[in-house]
Design a protein around this motif. Structure first.
Motif, PDB file in Angstrom:
ATOM      1  N   GLN A  13       3.603   1.831   0.985  1.00 54.82           N
ATOM      2  CA  GLN A  13       3.251   2.859   1.949  1.00 54.82           C
ATOM      3  C   GLN A  13       1.821   3.328   1.696  1.00 54.82           C
ATOM      4  OE1 GLN A  13       5.554   6.495   1.285  1.00 54.82           O
ATOM      5  NE2 GLN A  13       6.456   5.562  -0.518  1.00 54.82           N
ATOM      6  N   GLY A  14       0.870   2.383   1.805  1.00 55.39           N
ATOM      7  CA  GLY A  14      -0.529   2.679   1.521  1.00 55.39           C
ATOM      8  C   GLY A  14      -1.352   2.810   2.776  1.00 55.39           C
ATOM      9  N   THR A  15      -2.660   2.832   2.587  1.00 58.77           N
ATOM     10  CA  THR A  15      -3.566   3.118   3.688  1.00 58.77           C
ATOM     11  C   THR A  15      -3.706   1.975   4.673  1.00 58.77           C
ATOM     12  OG1 THR A  15      -5.376   2.388   2.308  1.00 58.77           O
ATOM     13  CG2 THR A  15      -4.924   4.736   2.337  1.00 58.77           C
ATOM     14  N   SER A  16      -3.260   0.758   4.319  1.00 58.67           N
ATOM     15  CA  SER A  16      -3.412  -0.345   5.260  1.00 58.67           C
ATOM     16  C   SER A  16      -2.149  -0.569   6.091  1.00 58.67           C
ATOM     17  CB  SER A  16      -3.761  -1.641   4.512  1.00 58.67           C
ATOM     18  OG  SER A  16      -2.658  -2.099   3.787  1.00 58.67           O
ATOM     19  N   LYS A  17      -1.200   0.373   6.042  1.00 61.60           N
ATOM     20  CA  LYS A  17       0.044   0.249   6.806  1.00 61.60           C
ATOM     21  C   LYS A  17      -0.264   0.073   8.287  1.00 61.60           C
ATOM     22  CE  LYS A  17       4.200   2.986   7.745  1.00 61.60           C
ATOM     23  NZ  LYS A  17       4.870   4.260   7.473  1.00 61.60           N
ATOM     24  N   LYS A  18       0.418  -0.909   8.891  1.00 62.54           N
ATOM     25  CA  LYS A  18       0.176  -1.195  10.299  1.00 62.54           C
ATOM     26  C   LYS A  18       1.425  -0.885  11.109  1.00 62.54           C
ATOM     27  CE  LYS A  18      -3.213  -4.814   9.491  1.00 62.54           C
ATOM     28  NZ  LYS A  18      -3.303  -4.716   8.065  1.00 62.54           N
ATOM     29  N   GLY A  19       1.277  -0.756  12.425  1.00 63.26           N
ATOM     30  CA  GLY A  19       2.412  -0.507  13.296  1.00 63.26           C
ATOM     31  C   GLY A  19       2.087   0.579  14.293  1.00 63.26           C
ATOM     32  N   LEU A  20       3.024   0.878  15.196  1.00 64.74           N
ATOM     33  CA  LEU A  20       2.809   1.892  16.217  1.00 64.74           C
ATOM     34  C   LEU A  20       2.867   3.274  15.602  1.00 64.74           C
ATOM     35  CD1 LEU A  20       5.022   0.392  19.065  1.00 64.74           C
ATOM     36  CD2 LEU A  20       2.535   0.299  18.851  1.00 64.74           C
ATOM     37  N   LEU A  21       2.003   4.181  16.071  1.00 64.17           N
ATOM     38  CA  LEU A  21       2.004   5.548  15.586  1.00 64.17           C
ATOM     39  C   LEU A  21       3.083   6.356  16.302  1.00 64.17           C
ATOM     40  CD1 LEU A  21      -1.828   6.289  15.533  1.00 64.17           C
ATOM     41  CD2 LEU A  21      -0.393   5.677  13.597  1.00 64.17           C
ATOM     42  N   THR A  22       3.697   7.288  15.577  1.00 65.38           N
ATOM     43  CA  THR A  22       4.599   8.232  16.214  1.00 65.38           C
ATOM     44  C   THR A  22       3.776   9.233  17.009  1.00 65.38           C
ATOM     45  OG1 THR A  22       4.514   9.798  14.381  1.00 65.38           O
ATOM     46  CG2 THR A  22       6.159   8.036  14.238  1.00 65.38           C
ATOM     47  N   ASP A  23       4.457  10.015  17.868  1.00 69.14           N
ATOM     48  CA  ASP A  23       3.750  11.031  18.656  1.00 69.14           C
ATOM     49  C   ASP A  23       3.028  12.001  17.745  1.00 69.14           C
ATOM     50  OD1 ASP A  23       4.636   9.853  20.957  1.00 69.14           O
ATOM     51  OD2 ASP A  23       6.315  11.249  21.241  1.00 69.14           O
ATOM     52  N   SER A 151      -3.558  -7.103  -9.510  1.00 63.93           N
ATOM     53  CA  SER A 151      -4.833  -6.787 -10.166  1.00 63.93           C
ATOM     54  C   SER A 151      -5.592  -5.744  -9.363  1.00 63.93           C
ATOM     55  CB  SER A 151      -5.666  -8.056 -10.349  1.00 63.93           C
ATOM     56  OG  SER A 151      -6.239  -8.505  -9.124  1.00 63.93           O
ATOM     57  N   GLY A 152      -5.537  -5.845  -8.020  1.00 67.83           N
ATOM     58  CA  GLY A 152      -6.184  -4.849  -7.181  1.00 67.83           C
ATOM     59  C   GLY A 152      -5.505  -3.499  -7.263  1.00 67.83           C
ATOM     60  N   ARG A 153      -4.172  -3.497  -7.247  1.00 66.21           N
ATOM     61  CA  ARG A 153      -3.432  -2.236  -7.323  1.00 66.21           C
ATOM     62  C   ARG A 153      -3.747  -1.487  -8.614  1.00 66.21           C
ATOM     63  NH1 ARG A 153       0.632  -0.344 -10.137  1.00 66.21           N
ATOM     64  NH2 ARG A 153       1.175  -2.345 -11.074  1.00 66.21           N
ATOM     65  N   ILE A 154      -3.685  -2.199  -9.729  1.00 67.81           N
ATOM     66  CA  ILE A 154      -3.920  -1.568 -11.032  1.00 67.81           C
ATOM     67  C   ILE A 154      -5.358  -1.072 -11.130  1.00 67.81           C
ATOM     68  CG2 ILE A 154      -4.032  -2.029 -13.510  1.00 67.81           C
ATOM     69  CD1 ILE A 154      -1.657  -4.063 -12.943  1.00 67.81           C
ATOM     70  N   THR A 155      -6.290  -1.879 -10.627  1.00 69.75           N
ATOM     71  CA  THR A 155      -7.698  -1.454 -10.626  1.00 69.75           C
ATOM     72  C   THR A 155      -7.881  -0.171  -9.828  1.00 69.75           C
ATOM     73  OG1 THR A 155      -8.466  -3.738 -10.846  1.00 69.75           O
ATOM     74  CG2 THR A 155     -10.048  -2.128  -9.991  1.00 69.75           C
ATOM     75  N   ALA A 156      -7.267  -0.090  -8.661  1.00 71.76           N
ATOM     76  CA  ALA A 156      -7.388   1.106  -7.825  1.00 71.76           C
ATOM     77  C   ALA A 156      -6.803   2.323  -8.519  1.00 71.76           C
ATOM     78  CB  ALA A 156      -6.698   0.880  -6.482  1.00 71.76           C
ATOM     79  N   GLU A 157      -5.621   2.197  -9.070  1.00 71.28           N
ATOM     80  CA  GLU A 157      -4.966   3.349  -9.691  1.00 71.28           C
ATOM     81  C   GLU A 157      -5.755   3.850 -10.896  1.00 71.28           C
ATOM     82  OE1 GLU A 157      -0.966   2.110 -10.452  1.00 71.28           O
ATOM     83  OE2 GLU A 157      -0.367   2.278  -8.341  1.00 71.28           O
ATOM     84  N   GLU A 158      -6.268   2.934 -11.718  1.00 70.30           N
ATOM     85  CA  GLU A 158      -7.032   3.351 -12.890  1.00 70.30           C
ATOM     86  C   GLU A 158      -8.400   3.903 -12.489  1.00 70.30           C
ATOM     87  OE1 GLU A 158      -5.339   1.059 -16.709  1.00 70.30           O
ATOM     88  OE2 GLU A 158      -7.057   0.092 -15.762  1.00 70.30           O
ATOM     89  N   SER A 159      -9.024   3.301 -11.480  1.00 71.38           N
ATOM     90  CA  SER A 159     -10.335   3.777 -11.029  1.00 71.38           C
ATOM     91  C   SER A 159     -10.232   5.190 -10.474  1.00 71.38           C
ATOM     92  CB  SER A 159     -10.900   2.833  -9.962  1.00 71.38           C
ATOM     93  OG  SER A 159     -11.094   1.539 -10.486  1.00 71.38           O
ATOM     94  N   ALA A 201      -5.718 -10.597  -0.706  1.00 65.39           N
ATOM     95  CA  ALA A 201      -4.741  -9.992  -1.610  1.00 65.39           C
ATOM     96  C   ALA A 201      -5.356  -8.863  -2.423  1.00 65.39           C
ATOM     97  CB  ALA A 201      -4.161 -11.067  -2.533  1.00 65.39           C
ATOM     98  N   VAL A 202      -6.542  -9.100  -2.976  1.00 65.16           N
ATOM     99  CA  VAL A 202      -7.198  -8.074  -3.786  1.00 65.16           C
ATOM    100  C   VAL A 202      -7.593  -6.876  -2.925  1.00 65.16           C
ATOM    101  CG1 VAL A 202      -9.225  -7.582  -5.207  1.00 65.16           C
ATOM    102  CG2 VAL A 202      -7.951  -9.706  -5.552  1.00 65.16           C
ATOM    103  N   ILE A 203      -8.103  -7.138  -1.724  1.00 63.56           N
ATOM    104  CA  ILE A 203      -8.463  -6.060  -0.804  1.00 63.56           C
ATOM    105  C   ILE A 203      -7.247  -5.180  -0.518  1.00 63.56           C
ATOM    106  CG2 ILE A 203      -9.073  -5.579   1.617  1.00 63.56           C
ATOM    107  CD1 ILE A 203     -10.962  -8.103   1.342  1.00 63.56           C
ATOM    108  N   ALA A 204      -6.114  -5.808  -0.225  1.00 65.54           N
ATOM    109  CA  ALA A 204      -4.894  -5.041   0.028  1.00 65.54           C
ATOM    110  C   ALA A 204      -4.494  -4.238  -1.201  1.00 65.54           C
ATOM    111  CB  ALA A 204      -3.767  -5.980   0.455  1.00 65.54           C
ATOM    112  N   GLY A 205      -4.627  -4.835  -2.385  1.00 66.95           N
ATOM    113  CA  GLY A 205      -4.303  -4.118  -3.612  1.00 66.95           C
ATOM    114  C   GLY A 205      -5.135  -2.871  -3.793  1.00 66.95           C
ATOM    115  N   TYR A 206      -6.439  -2.962  -3.517  1.00 71.66           N
ATOM    116  CA  TYR A 206      -7.306  -1.785  -3.598  1.00 71.66           C
ATOM    117  C   TYR A 206      -6.925  -0.746  -2.543  1.00 71.66           C
ATOM    118  CZ  TYR A 206     -10.727  -4.686  -6.245  1.00 71.66           C
ATOM    119  OH  TYR A 206     -11.372  -5.489  -7.157  1.00 71.66           O
ATOM    120  N   GLN A 207      -6.929  -1.171  -1.296  1.00 72.66           N
ATOM    121  CA  GLN A 207      -6.857  -0.209  -0.189  1.00 72.66           C
ATOM    122  C   GLN A 207      -5.454   0.367  -0.001  1.00 72.66           C
ATOM    123  OE1 GLN A 207     -10.754  -1.725   2.348  1.00 72.66           O
ATOM    124  NE2 GLN A 207      -8.777  -1.826   3.331  1.00 72.66           N
ATOM    125  N   ASP A 208      -4.400  -0.394  -0.285  1.00 75.68           N
ATOM    126  CA  ASP A 208      -3.058   0.166  -0.217  1.00 75.68           C
ATOM    127  C   ASP A 208      -2.878   1.299  -1.217  1.00 75.68           C
ATOM    128  OD1 ASP A 208      -2.352  -1.662   1.710  1.00 75.68           O
ATOM    129  OD2 ASP A 208      -1.032  -2.838   0.432  1.00 75.68           O
TER     130      ASP A 208
END
Length: 545
Positions: A13-23, A151-159, A201-208
């Motif tokens: 449930q990160g920032t790159s989540k896609k789909g239709l927005l609710t009202d 690797s991206g997820r861990i980098t993001a969380e530690e950064s 994959a790495v981009i998703a790890g960072y941004q999610d």
């Protein structure tokens, strides 16, 4: 939803989540846009110009200028280079200070605090304290998108735990040129499809997980033989080749939703006959990246102090040219406070005189504010969390780096390890580069070592070998370099090995292209000197697979 996670994983449930927005979400988005429009209208010209700048900070002596940039100059960001990154607590205190300066003395808008953490939050920390992953070439050799995502997820969380919210990574250049002097093992490899897949994959790890990712160096710095830090590289290829090769990973990154792209200082005559660096070229930055490829995120310049720029232009003049070309963020490295002020003044004056239109300036500022809002960097939402060392260098996170290292390790040229029964009768002379001390230390007690010699760097190797011509026995060399090792150094090692058939082996923490120069030296290839790779190499020697 990231395709690199299982359905039940809460991290999806990160920032790159896609789909239709609710009202309700649609209403919130519209309210957010209205809020940013009001903010844009309230900013002064100086505050708008300031948001375009990211100033280098590379040592304690530059701190007064960084404070001035965040405060008086209303800068939108600060880039933290290796010289200012010591340990997690020190970086956390630094980032907290800089954010407070921007909020209390500057524009009141939180900073983009960026770094080049291409191999984890720990890769640039002088004293360690966070996970240091193997570099991208090793990640590419493994080819596991889920592990790359981790690797991206861990980098993001530690950064984020130390206050860094913007990563100038990943490199998505396709490095197929053995003579490339700068990209090397920063690249995921020489296959565009694999580079694209690992980059996504790495981009998703960072941004999610809450950190801005940056695909670089557009339109591609892999097949060059010139380092843009020192001169202007030229990509001599036609558009067909660029589409098939250099541009493919950037297209994939844009389609995957990357929020920033760094444009390099690279001339591409087939795209812009003027041979301006891409970072200053309207046809490349706006025409190709923004309009044709449809990129809607932040366009960042590579460092404006690099010779690919300053061999022709001052940083101040290049800043104006980059904005006119379409850049949103100017990565600048003034040599003095006066030079920094001159850059700010030159862009401000260009807007006042109509050289840069207000519409052009505000388009970039609006994009910057949009991304800051996406990542919680607004006056209303930003809160610097308390420093929590528990979030750093966790055992389970380190295991991910260790797994990458073990899977990246590959044997070539019939590298052999003595069995435990043979080892006492096969003592070796260990010669190693000081940058792989960790490997040498782990090898002691595991291998029968006759004697040792530590080199200050690979460059000392030919001279050392010349002193050992009369000596016999078995030899184990451990060398490293993050760029290609010069051919004459490798040739000296190959001659030494040719005179001692079966007695010389190499543990190589560097480029796979180096092995083409070693016809007589069995080598264990590690791609990089990350601690996890040094550990994997020592374990391999002991027979741990």
């Amino acid at each position: 939803m990231s395709r690199f996670l299982s359905k039940g994983d809460k991290r999806m449930q990160g920032t790159s989540k896609k789909g239709l927005l609710t009202d309700r979400e649609t209403i919130m988005v519209e309210e957010s846009k209205e809020s940013r429009a009001r903010m844009l209208a309230e900013l002064s010209l100086e505050e708008k110009v300031g948001q375009l700048f990211a100033f280098y900070l590379n040592g304690e002596e530059e701190l007064p200028r960084a404070r001035k940039a965040a405060g008086e100059w209303k800068a939108g960001g600060i880039f933290l280079d290796m010289g200012i990154l010591h340990n997690p607590r020190q970086v956390y205190e630094l980032t907290a200070e800089l954010q407070a300066c921007a909020l209390e003395e500057g524009s009141g808008i939180p900073l983009f605090l960026s770094a080049d953490l291409v191999a984890g939050a720990g890769c640039k920390l002088r004293d360690g304290g966070a996970v240091h992953f193997p570099k991208n070439r090793a990640v590419g050799e493994v080819g596991d998108a889920k592990l790359a995502y981790e690797s991206g997820r861990i980098t993001a969380e530690e950064s984020l735990a130390i206050g860094v919210n913007f990563n100038y990574s990943p490199v998505v250049d396709v490095n197929n040129n053995p003579l490339n002097p700068v990209i090397g093992t920063h690249s995921f490899g020489e296959d565009p499809e694999r580079v694209a897949r690992m980059g996504e994959a790495v981009i998703a790890g960072y941004q999610d997980n809450g950190m801005v990712a940056t695909a670089k160096h557009f339109p591609g710095h892999g097949d060059t033989q010139v380092d843009s830090h020192y001169a202007l590289p030229v990509l001599p290829f036609d558009r067909g080749r660029l589409d098939r090769f250099e541009l493919a990973p950037f297209r994939a990154a844009i389609q995957a939703g990357v929020d920033a792209v760094m444009v390099g200082h690279i001339a591409v005559p087939s795209l812009d006959p003027s041979q301006l660096p891409a970072s200053l070229s309207y046809p490349i930055t706006t025409g190709l990246l923004r309009e044709e490829l449809g990129f809607r995120g932040l366009i960042v310049t590579d460092g404006m102090s690099m010779k690919g720029i300053t061999a022709q232009f001052s940083q101040a003049e290049a800043c104006v040219m980059a904005v006119l070309a379409g850049a949103d963020i100017l990565l600048v490295c003034p040599a003095s406070t006066e030079e920094g002020q001159a850059m700010i003044d030159r862009v401000t004056e260009a807007v006042r005189q109509g050289e840069i239109s207000m519409e052009r300036l505000e388009a970039s500022v609006e994009r910057i504010l949009d991304k800051k809002a996406k990542y919680g960097l607004t006056r209303e939402n930003f809160r610097q969390p308390a420093f929590d060392p528990v979030k750093l260098e966790r055992e389970d996170n380190q295991k991910a780096a260790d797994e990458l290292a073990r899977r990246a390790l590959s044997a070539s040229n019939a590298f052999t390890v003595p069995s435990k029964e043979e080892a006492p009768a096969s003592p070796v002379t260990l010669i190693w580069d000081r940058q792989v001390d960790f490997f040498a230390a782990r090898l002691r007690g595991r291998a029968e070592i006759r004697r040792e010699h530590k080199l200050d760097s690979f460059a000392e190797l030919p001279g050392f070998l010349a002193q050992c011509e009369a000596e016999e026995g078995s030899w184990l060399f451990a060398l490293t370099h993050n760029k290609p090792i010069p051919a004459d150094v490798l040739a000296a090692l190959d001659r030494f090995a040719a005179a001692r058939p079966g007695k010389v082996q190499l543990v190589h923490f560097g480029s796979p292209y180096d092995l083409a120069h070693l016809s007589h030296v069995p080598a264990l290839l590690l791609y990089d000197r990350a601690p996890s790779l040094q550990k994997a190499a020592a374990d391999y020697w002991e027979g741990i697979r």
